[in-house]
Scaffold this motif. Structure first.
Motif, PDB file in Angstrom:
ATOM      1  N   ARG A  58       0.818  -1.202   0.000  1.00 22.55           N
ATOM      2  CA  ARG A  58       0.000   0.000   0.000  1.00 22.55           C
ATOM      3  C   ARG A  58       0.858   1.260   0.000  1.00 22.55           C
ATOM      4  O   ARG A  58       0.567   2.247  -0.675  1.00 22.55           O
ATOM      5  CB  ARG A  58      -0.925  -0.020   1.219  1.00 22.55           C
ATOM      6  N   ALA A  59       1.952   1.227   0.770  1.00 24.48           N
ATOM      7  CA  ALA A  59       2.839   2.385   0.807  1.00 24.48           C
ATOM      8  C   ALA A  59       3.492   2.623  -0.552  1.00 24.48           C
ATOM      9  O   ALA A  59       3.601   3.765  -1.022  1.00 24.48           O
ATOM     10  CB  ALA A  59       3.900   2.202   1.881  1.00 24.48           C
ATOM     11  N   ALA A  60       3.923   1.553  -1.200  1.00 24.45           N
ATOM     12  CA  ALA A  60       4.540   1.682  -2.520  1.00 24.45           C
ATOM     13  C   ALA A  60       3.531   2.168  -3.546  1.00 24.45           C
ATOM     14  O   ALA A  60       3.842   2.996  -4.415  1.00 24.45           O
ATOM     15  CB  ALA A  60       5.136   0.345  -2.947  1.00 24.45           C
ATOM     16  N   LYS A  61       2.302   1.664  -3.450  1.00 28.72           N
ATOM     17  CA  LYS A  61       1.276   2.088  -4.395  1.00 28.72           C
ATOM     18  C   LYS A  61       0.962   3.573  -4.238  1.00 28.72           C
ATOM     19  O   LYS A  61       0.818   4.309  -5.230  1.00 28.72           O
ATOM     20  CB  LYS A  61       0.029   1.249  -4.185  1.00 28.72           C
ATOM     21  N   SER A  62       0.905   4.024  -2.973  1.00 30.96           N
ATOM     22  CA  SER A  62       0.654   5.444  -2.731  1.00 30.96           C
ATOM     23  C   SER A  62       1.802   6.305  -3.243  1.00 30.96           C
ATOM     24  O   SER A  62       1.591   7.342  -3.863  1.00 30.96           O
ATOM     25  CB  SER A  62       0.431   5.673  -1.237  1.00 30.96           C
ATOM     26  N   SER A  63       3.031   5.847  -2.989  1.00 36.51           N
ATOM     27  CA  SER A  63       4.189   6.610  -3.442  1.00 36.51           C
ATOM     28  C   SER A  63       4.253   6.665  -4.957  1.00 36.51           C
ATOM     29  O   SER A  63       4.532   7.714  -5.552  1.00 36.51           O
ATOM     30  CB  SER A  63       5.464   5.989  -2.877  1.00 36.51           C
ATOM     31  N   ILE A  64       3.974   5.549  -5.605  1.00 43.83           N
ATOM     32  CA  ILE A  64       4.023   5.508  -7.068  1.00 43.83           C
ATOM     33  C   ILE A  64       2.931   6.380  -7.668  1.00 43.83           C
ATOM     34  O   ILE A  64       3.122   7.051  -8.695  1.00 43.83           O
ATOM     35  CB  ILE A  64       3.908   4.050  -7.546  1.00 43.83           C
ATOM     36  N   THR A  65       1.773   6.387  -7.015  1.00 42.04           N
ATOM     37  CA  THR A  65       0.679   7.213  -7.523  1.00 42.04           C
ATOM     38  C   THR A  65       1.035   8.684  -7.475  1.00 42.04           C
ATOM     39  O   THR A  65       0.774   9.448  -8.423  1.00 42.04           O
ATOM     40  CB  THR A  65      -0.585   6.934  -6.715  1.00 42.04           C
ATOM     41  N   ARG A  66       1.659   9.111  -6.363  1.00 40.29           N
ATOM     42  CA  ARG A  66       2.055  10.515  -6.261  1.00 40.29           C
ATOM     43  C   ARG A  66       3.113  10.880  -7.292  1.00 40.29           C
ATOM     44  O   ARG A  66       3.084  11.964  -7.877  1.00 40.29           O
ATOM     45  CB  ARG A  66       2.588  10.795  -4.851  1.00 40.29           C
ATOM     46  N   LEU A  67       4.060   9.971  -7.509  1.00 38.51           N
ATOM     47  CA  LEU A  67       5.104  10.258  -8.482  1.00 38.51           C
ATOM     48  C   LEU A  67       4.556  10.270  -9.906  1.00 38.51           C
ATOM     49  O   LEU A  67       4.991  11.048 -10.758  1.00 38.51           O
ATOM     50  CB  LEU A  67       6.235   9.235  -8.362  1.00 38.51           C
ATOM     51  N   SER A  68       3.602   9.402 -10.177  1.00 39.06           N
ATOM     52  CA  SER A  68       3.071   9.315 -11.544  1.00 39.06           C
ATOM     53  C   SER A  68       2.249  10.527 -11.916  1.00 39.06           C
ATOM     54  O   SER A  68       2.112  10.846 -13.100  1.00 39.06           O
ATOM     55  CB  SER A  68       2.227   8.044 -11.679  1.00 39.06           C
ATOM     56  N   ASP A  69       1.670  11.228 -10.916  1.00 40.22           N
ATOM     57  CA  ASP A  69       0.893  12.426 -11.220  1.00 40.22           C
ATOM     58  C   ASP A  69       1.760  13.538 -11.789  1.00 40.22           C
ATOM     59  O   ASP A  69       1.274  14.394 -12.533  1.00 40.22           O
ATOM     60  CB  ASP A  69       0.188  12.917  -9.954  1.00 40.22           C
ATOM     61  N   SER A  70       3.033  13.544 -11.398  1.00 38.98           N
ATOM     62  CA  SER A  70       3.931  14.609 -11.859  1.00 38.98           C
ATOM     63  C   SER A  70       4.798  14.187 -13.032  1.00 38.98           C
ATOM     64  O   SER A  70       5.752  14.865 -13.367  1.00 38.98           O
ATOM     65  CB  SER A  70       4.835  15.069 -10.706  1.00 38.98           C
TER      66      SER A  70
END
Length: 1408
Positions: A843-855
């Motif tokens: 879940r932590a990795a998914k959240s981090s990847i989601t934030r990075l992918s937005d930018s």
């Protein structure tokens, strides 16, 4: 680091020794000689008294004065001063002698009061040594002799005691007082015995010295070569041992070869030293030649080698003698005299006595005759130290033969330069002094690590002086060195200095030896303690102003303070600061700081204050004069101590409010946690078993500061590196850093900020966090909600650190940060904690990847999907591992006897190959003692539940999984687990559902079969294991797998024991007994019977599988010509594996190996099946048979070959003799079965109940299938089956089992022969009823009288004793006669006799 006096041994029974040596004498206490002592001690003592008047002097020059307390006072009189004392250099033998008595004490080990092993010297022999009238012991030495064994490491083989007497005799004894050799060398008393042994030259130019024993007389000196003495003593000892073993007297050995010098030009001589061989330099040679020969003296080309001897006494005070080598031939004493006088008979007598030819009568006159003494070769003194008033008392040569210490009657100790012959130093105030030497080698340091060739190690020599009148022991540095140590000891001690080591050592044998010898020992007769002196090498380099010696003294002072038990922290801090700031050398200062930081009692505040003071002191100094390594050490340790203090304060802080967290990620973690809640609860119930642990090993114990400092190191750039010193220390450090954060007792973000500012890499922090999380699984899975939430927050905080998660990565790779988490989870055996960690990290990795992918641009979505795919696979694998580990945790019904539960992880399943899961479950099946029938029921239950699943149910389950609705485990419970299913079946079904391919029925059964046969091979007497292995094999549905596993079982485990049993039975000719079975087969006789039954079943499976593959129901389908090629008609099964486990790499599974096996040669299988059945019958019924003799040469040669090989098999008609033997054996088998059937069951052989263990293979001798087996074997062995059936019918009627006999009678083809056989049996029954029965009736007698004469005569000829059951009801006999009339034709010769029998039986029946 100063010199010290250490006790290493203690002498026992000193009182016994004193009483033995002073028999019939009373020791007077010492008189008050105060006035005399004052007069005698009236010397100038300013030299040594000044040293005692200034207590600060030892601080400057390293001198130390120690006081040794006497433990017990055995007596007051100085009795040992009147005795001759000698100690072996190895300290394993002590000799105390007086007058003609002596006591030998040898070393022994015993446990002291504290439980430690201590060495003691105990009396091993005591007695009288003198043999001549009036002689007494004047000198003793103990010479250890080296062992000649290659395995020797430097310990002596034995020790020889050399004793000199006042009569001039020198005698040699063993450690137990056995006389080896005695020789008269001079008629004067022996003054002193000394020995010189081999020493490895330290420099290339030093002359190698030979071993030598020197004996001093008042006017003569005798030297004996060490090599010849060593050989003679060994030969004497062997001769004495052989004589003692043979019970005969020892033989007089030949005399020793020696040199004898007459010492001239000295008035009195009391002591001597043999320096050894020396060679003068050319200048000294010319100087001596000019002095002695004048101007016209000639000089030889090379200086001659000379043996140097130094004597002390009077007129002159010290004399120097030189004997040129080769100037005088050695004298052979008694043998030389015999040769010179041509007394050949005496020589022959001596030689024959040595060789064992001498008689006792020849020996006695020789012993009575006093031996002749050889004259001495004169040797004049070269020069000396003249002093008419001074008389020398003793001389002690240094180990390197360059210096010598001499004592005199003026109370002086003089130091001599042996090479120059001059006195270089003198000490006064040492009356009756005793001397010794200590040689110390330099430690392995800078001299050996030099960039060029390593420099030779230096050696330092110290002179040890014991002044008995002052009770002080001093150590002096030579030649002009200071006093480096002083010890207050008793006034009646003895300083024992040998000056030699082992005899018999040379430059070849001494390589690699570690010679354990003591140089100087001090014997205290009041307590019996033996002490040795230890002197550090650096004292030889120090003077009164040495800074290094002062620093070492300060270091020792700090060490003493740290070792003290009760020290106030303030005092400790002030003393440590003072010492560290006073030390000058950086290396010693670093050593002192490290010892302080490693102390477990020093508080953190003390360590911080001392380290900061030292750091500030170094900062204030000139940067060029400061040692960079020391400054860096202080900086890094101060930084770590500050971090330790801050973390302690944070863990005890009350403000523990958590920081901001990712709400979406936290909600996802809670959903995942609710999904796996059921599986975690089941796992927690089985994993939380009680265990024993110690308080000091608890992870909650406080972490000491020294442990914290030992695991962290400061780098040059300011970073901090964590050092892994083992898993336990790593887990303790992780608990100290993060456990408070996980339990909510510490502020997470503040702790992470401190760690980040300290410079610890995020990767190491992540490793520590995962380590403590996985290690403390019990606490984690007990209450997972709160601790998982804190773990999620902590993981997010670490991920946000600089250098943790890379901001960009390649589209075809995964993040190393999250890969580290996955690697730790898949390698951990803590399945529950690993799954929770993976869910949180996912879940932590998914959240981090989601934030990075937005930018980022759209191209980076490929990396996102790859990372998430990796996590999906990892979570699925860990869920599978959790279910499997839950099953493996299930306790065995056998308790501890079932063994410890196995542990698994995702990595081990990957490395276990495709069969890793099945292998783990098979081991669990064996541990649970699960019967094959029970396993079959569970597999059928799973199969039935799988059929009920529908595609719509699967879609609904997927939708529920996506919505986070009802858990998968609960659905499985509702669908697949009926209410009456026990926990074992429930857990196994759950695992099978997660591994549908890896645990397919055939694969699981194959692994169970193999596991049981492996366990049977470990314990062959457990026949149930092999039986269950075969039963599991029967349940396998694939004939290809059955064929391969059967072939592997036979060739790997069974054929060797099978052949051993066959050969053993062939040898003894019967069923072997228990002892023979254990010897040849490796199991008892009952286990052999069970093994044969299992072998029959295994070979029968091979036959049946062959028939199935050949599309024939005939069990012996291999008789067909196309049997070999028919195996390919049935397609082999396809072995699959789950998608998430498709990357498993490792050994092939048992099923895969089975499919790779070659086809078998079916006639060869049939051949072995026949032999196995015959052996099984012989073992079951205990028959006499040679099984291999039932086959011809071709059949014998084909046995025990590979079943896949083509062998030449028997064909055509068999030899009638062999067929007759086979028929006879099968008939005996049928007879034995009939007898066993009618017998009552033996105790313990009753069929087991529903709850008992299953019956063993074969069913025992009462099984119903034995007749059919014999008939089948008869067909294969070319035996007429009708003969077997007729024999079986007769045996059944003979046993009284008429109903069974009638059933078999229907299958008999030759009715005429059977009728004739049964007619005789019927006659025997009727004869028993009419003629031999004890209860004969009147009607029976009348019937006998009415019978026809022919029938009556025939009945009287019958022998009823052949019947095993003569008491048969008449109704059965009547039915038997009726059956006879039916099967006999009317034209049969005995048909009329049968009719008469029927009439007689009917009449008897009517009469009854």
């Amino acid at each position: 680091m100063s010199c010290c006096l250490l006790e290493f041994c203690r002498v026992q029974d000193l009182k016994t020794v004193r009483e033995f040596l002073f028999q019939n004498q009373k020791l007077e206490p010492p008189e008050d000689n105060t006035q005399t002592a004052e007069n005698e001690l009236s010397w100038d003592t300013s030299d040594w008294e000044s040293a005692w008047d200034h207590p600060e002097e030892p601080k400057g020059d390293g001198n130390t004065v120690s006081t040794v307390e006497e433990e017990s006072v055995a007596q007051t009189a100085p009795w040992m001063q009147d005795c001759v004392v000698a100690l072996s250099p190895c300290s394993d033998l002590l000799v105390v002698a007086r007058d003609h008595r002596a006591v030998f004490l040898t070393a022994k080990w015993r446990s002291g009061d504290s439980g430690r092993e201590e060495m003691t010297l105990a009396v091993s022999w005591s007695g009288t040594l003198s043999t001549e009238d009036g002689e007494c012991v004047s000198s003793v030495i103990c010479i250890p002799l080296a062992s000649q064994k290659r395995s020797s490491t430097g310990r002596p083989d034995w020790t020889c005691v050399v004793v000199g007497f006042s009569s001039g005799y020198v005698r040699f004894y063993t450690e137990y007082g056995v006389l080896l050799l005695s020789q008269l060398l001079n008629e004067d008393p022996v003054l002193r015995l000394k020995c010189r042994t081999y020493e490895i030259p330290r420099h290339p130019g030093v002359t190698e010295q030979h071993e030598e024993l020197s004996i001093l007389y008042p006017a003569a000196l005798v030297t004996i070569d060490g090599f010849s003495l060593y050989q003679s003593l060994r030969a004497c000892r062997n001769q004495v041992a052989r004589a003692a073993a043979a019970g005969s007297d020892s033989i007089q050995p030949p005399p020793l070869a020696y040199k004898k010098w007459g010492l001239q030009d000295m008035d009195t001589i009391v002591d001597h030293s043999s320096v050894g061989i020396m060679t003068l330099c050319v200048f000294d040679q010319m100087k001596n030649a000019s002095t002695l020969g004048g101007f016209h003296a000639t000089v030889k080309g090379s200086p001659p080698a000379m043996s140097q001897y130094i004597t002390v006494g009077g007129g002159p005070y010290t004399g120097f003698y030189y004997a040129i080598e080769g100037s005088s031939q050695p004298l052979l004493s008694h043998v030389a005299l015999a040769v010179a006088s041509k007394l050949t008979s005496a020589l022959f007598s001596a030689a024959s006595g040595w060789l064992g030819w001498k008689n006792k009568s020849d020996e006695e006159p020789a012993q009575k005759q006093k031996p002749k003494v050889e004259p001495a070769t004169p040797m004049a003194v070269r020069f000396g130290l003249p002093d008419s008033r001074r008389h020398g008392e003793s001389i002690c040569l240094s180990p390197c033969n360059t210096l010598a210490g001499v004592t005199d009657d003026f109370g002086r100790v003089t130091l001599l330069d042996v090479a120059r012959g001059i006195a270089i130093r003198m000490w006064k105030g040492y009356r009756d002094a005793q001397l010794g030497w200590v040689q110390v080698s330099e430690g392995r340091g800078d001299r050996e690590s030099s960039p060029s060739a390593p420099l030779p190690r230096r050696h330092a020599q110290f002179l040890v002086i014991y002044a008995p009148r002052r009770g002080i022991l001093e150590v002096w540095g030579t030649q002009q060195g200071p006093r480096v140590g002083a010890f207050t000891v008793g006034k009646h001690c003895r300083l024992l200095y040998a000056g030699y080591r082992l005899m018999g050592v040379n430059s070849v044998t001494s390589q690699g030896w570690q010679l354990h010898t003591q140089q100087v020992c001090l014997l205290d007769p009041t307590s019996g303690a033996l002490r040795t002196i230890t002197v550090p090498f650096h004292l030889a380099l120090s003077d009164k102003k040495s800074e290094r010696a002062k620093d070492m003294h300060l270091l020792k002072r700090l060490t003493t303070i740290l070792r003290s038990r009760e020290v106030e922290p303030d005092i400790l801090e002030s003393e440590a600061k003072s010492v560290l700031l006073d030390i000058k050398h950086p290396a010693i200062k670093k050593q002192a700081l490290e010892s302080l930081l490693a102390n477990k009692k020093a508080p953190v505040s003390c360590l911080t204050g001392v380290t900061r003071a030292l750091h500030d002191s170094l900062r204030e100094q000139d940067p060029e004069a400061v040692d960079e390594a020391l400054l860096q050490l202080c900086s890094s340790q101060l930084k770590l101590l500050t971090l330790y203090t801050d973390l302690q304060q944070l863990h005890s802080a009350e403000d523990t409010q958590p920081g901001p967290a990712d709400s979406d990620s936290a909600v996802g973690v809670e959903e995942e946690l609710s999904r796996v809640d059921g599986a975690l609860r089941r796992y927690a119930q089985l994993a939380s078993r009680p265990s024993v642990s110690f308080a000091q090993d608890s992870p909650d114990a406080p972490l000491p500061a020294r442990t914290f400092l030992s695991q962290l190191e400061g780098g040059e750039g300011g970073e901090v590196v964590v050092v892994r010193n083992g898993d336990e220390a790593w887990n303790r450090l992780g608990s100290f850093l993060f456990w408070g954060c996980l339990t909510g007792q510490s502020p997470i973000h503040r702790v992470c900020n401190k760690l980040e500012l300290a410079g610890i890499s995020p990767q190491q922090l992540l490793s520590l966090l995962l380590s403590v999380w996985l290690h403390r699984e019990k606490e984690v899975i007990t209450k997972p909600e709160d601790i998982v939430r804190n773990f999620h927050t902590l993981l997010i905080a670490l991920s946000n650190m600089k250098g943790a998660v890379e901001e960009s990565w390649d589209s075809q790779s995964v993040s190393p940060w999250w890969q580290q988490v996955r690697s730790a989870c898949v390698q951990s055996h803590s399945a529950g904690a690993a799954l929770l960690a993976a869910l949180v990290a996912h879940r932590a990795a998914k959240s981090s990847i989601t934030r990075l992918s937005d930018s980022k641009i759209q191209a980076d979505w490929e990396a996102v999907s790859l990372e998430l795919e990796q996590w999906a696979v990892c979570v699925r694998q860990l869920e599978d591992v959790l279910a499997l580990q839950t099953l493996l945790w299930l306790p065995s019904p056998l308790g501890p006897a079932g063994g410890a539960p196995a542990q698994c992880c995702a990595k081990s399943l990957h490395e276990g190959g495709r069969g890793g899961v099945a292998d783990s479950v098979a081991k669990w099946v064996f541990r649970q003692n699960l019967a094959p029938e029970r396993l079959k029921e569970i597999l059928l239950l799973h199969k039935r539940g799988s059929r009920e699943e529908t595609e719509g149910g699967e879609k609904e389950e997927q939708q529920e999984h996506r919505r986070g609705g009802q858990t998968k485990e609960k659905e499985e419970e509702k669908k697949d687990s009926p209410e009456d299913l026990d926990r074992t079946a429930e857990l196994l079904v759950a695992v099978i559902q997660r591994f549908p391919d890896s645990l397919s029925p055939d694969l699981l059964l194959a692994h169970c079969c193999w596991e049981y046969v492996v366990q049977w091979n470990k314990d062959p007497e457990e026949g149930l294991y092999l039986y269950w292995a075969v039963e599991h094999l029967k349940l396998v549905s694939s004939p290809h797998i059955q064929l391969g596993i059967s072939s592997m079982m036979w060739s790997t485990f069974m054929v060797k024991r099978f052949s051993a049993a066959a050969y053993l039975m062939e040898k003894v000719g019967k069923a072997p007994k228990d002892r023979l079975c254990r010897r040849d087969v490796g199991m008892n006789d009952r286990a052999v019977t069970t093994f044969m039954g299992s072998s029959v079943q295994l070979l029968q499976i091979l036959i049946e599988v062959t028939g199935l593959l050949a599309h024939s129901q005939n069990p012996f389908s291999f008789l067909c010509d196309d049997a070999d090629s028919a195996v390919e008609e049935v397609a082999p099964p396809e072995l699959c594996v789950e998608e998430v486990w498709c990357g498993a790499q490792g050994p092939a599974s048992i099923a895969e190996l089975a499919l790779e096996q070659r086809g078998v040669h079916f006639p060869l299988v049939q051949h072995h099946y026949l032999l196995a059945a015959l052996l099984h019958a012989a073992m079951t019924f205990g028959l006499r048979v040679k099984p291999l003799s039932l086959f011809d040469s071709k059949g014998k040669n084909a046995f025990f070959r590979e079943l896949t090989s083509i062998q030449l098999m028997p064909s055509g008609d068999m030899d009638p003799g062999l067929v007759s033997l086979r028929q006879e054996y099968l008939l005996r088998v049928l007879t034995a079965w009939v007898q066993a059937t009618d017998e009552p069951p033996a105790p313990g052989s009753a069929p087991s109940g529903p709850g008992g263990p299953p019956p063993l293979p074969g069913g025992g001798p009462r099984a119903d299938w034995w007749p059919s087996l014999c008939l089948e074997l008869g067909v294969l062995l070319q035996v007429n089956p009708d003969v077997l059936r007729r024999h079986l019918v007769c045996e059944l009627y003979n046993q009284g089992l008429d109903p069974r006999a009638e059933e078999v009678m229907l299958e008999v083809e030759d009715k005429d022969v059977l009728g004739s056989q049964l007619l005789v049996l019927t006659g025997q029954r009727l004869s028993y009823s009419l003629l031999h029965s004890q209860s004969q009736t009147r009607g029976a007698m009348e019937l006998l009288a009415r019978l026809p004469p022919t029938l009556c005569t025939w009945l009287k000829a019958m022998d009823p004793s052949e019947l095993r059951c003569p008491m048969v009801p008449l109704g059965q006999s009547r039915r038997l006669v009726s059956r006879l009339i039916e099967i006999l034709p009317e034209n049969h010769a005995q048909y009329s006799l049968a009719l008469h029998l029927l009439e007689a039986v009917e009449a008897l029946t009517t009469e009854a």
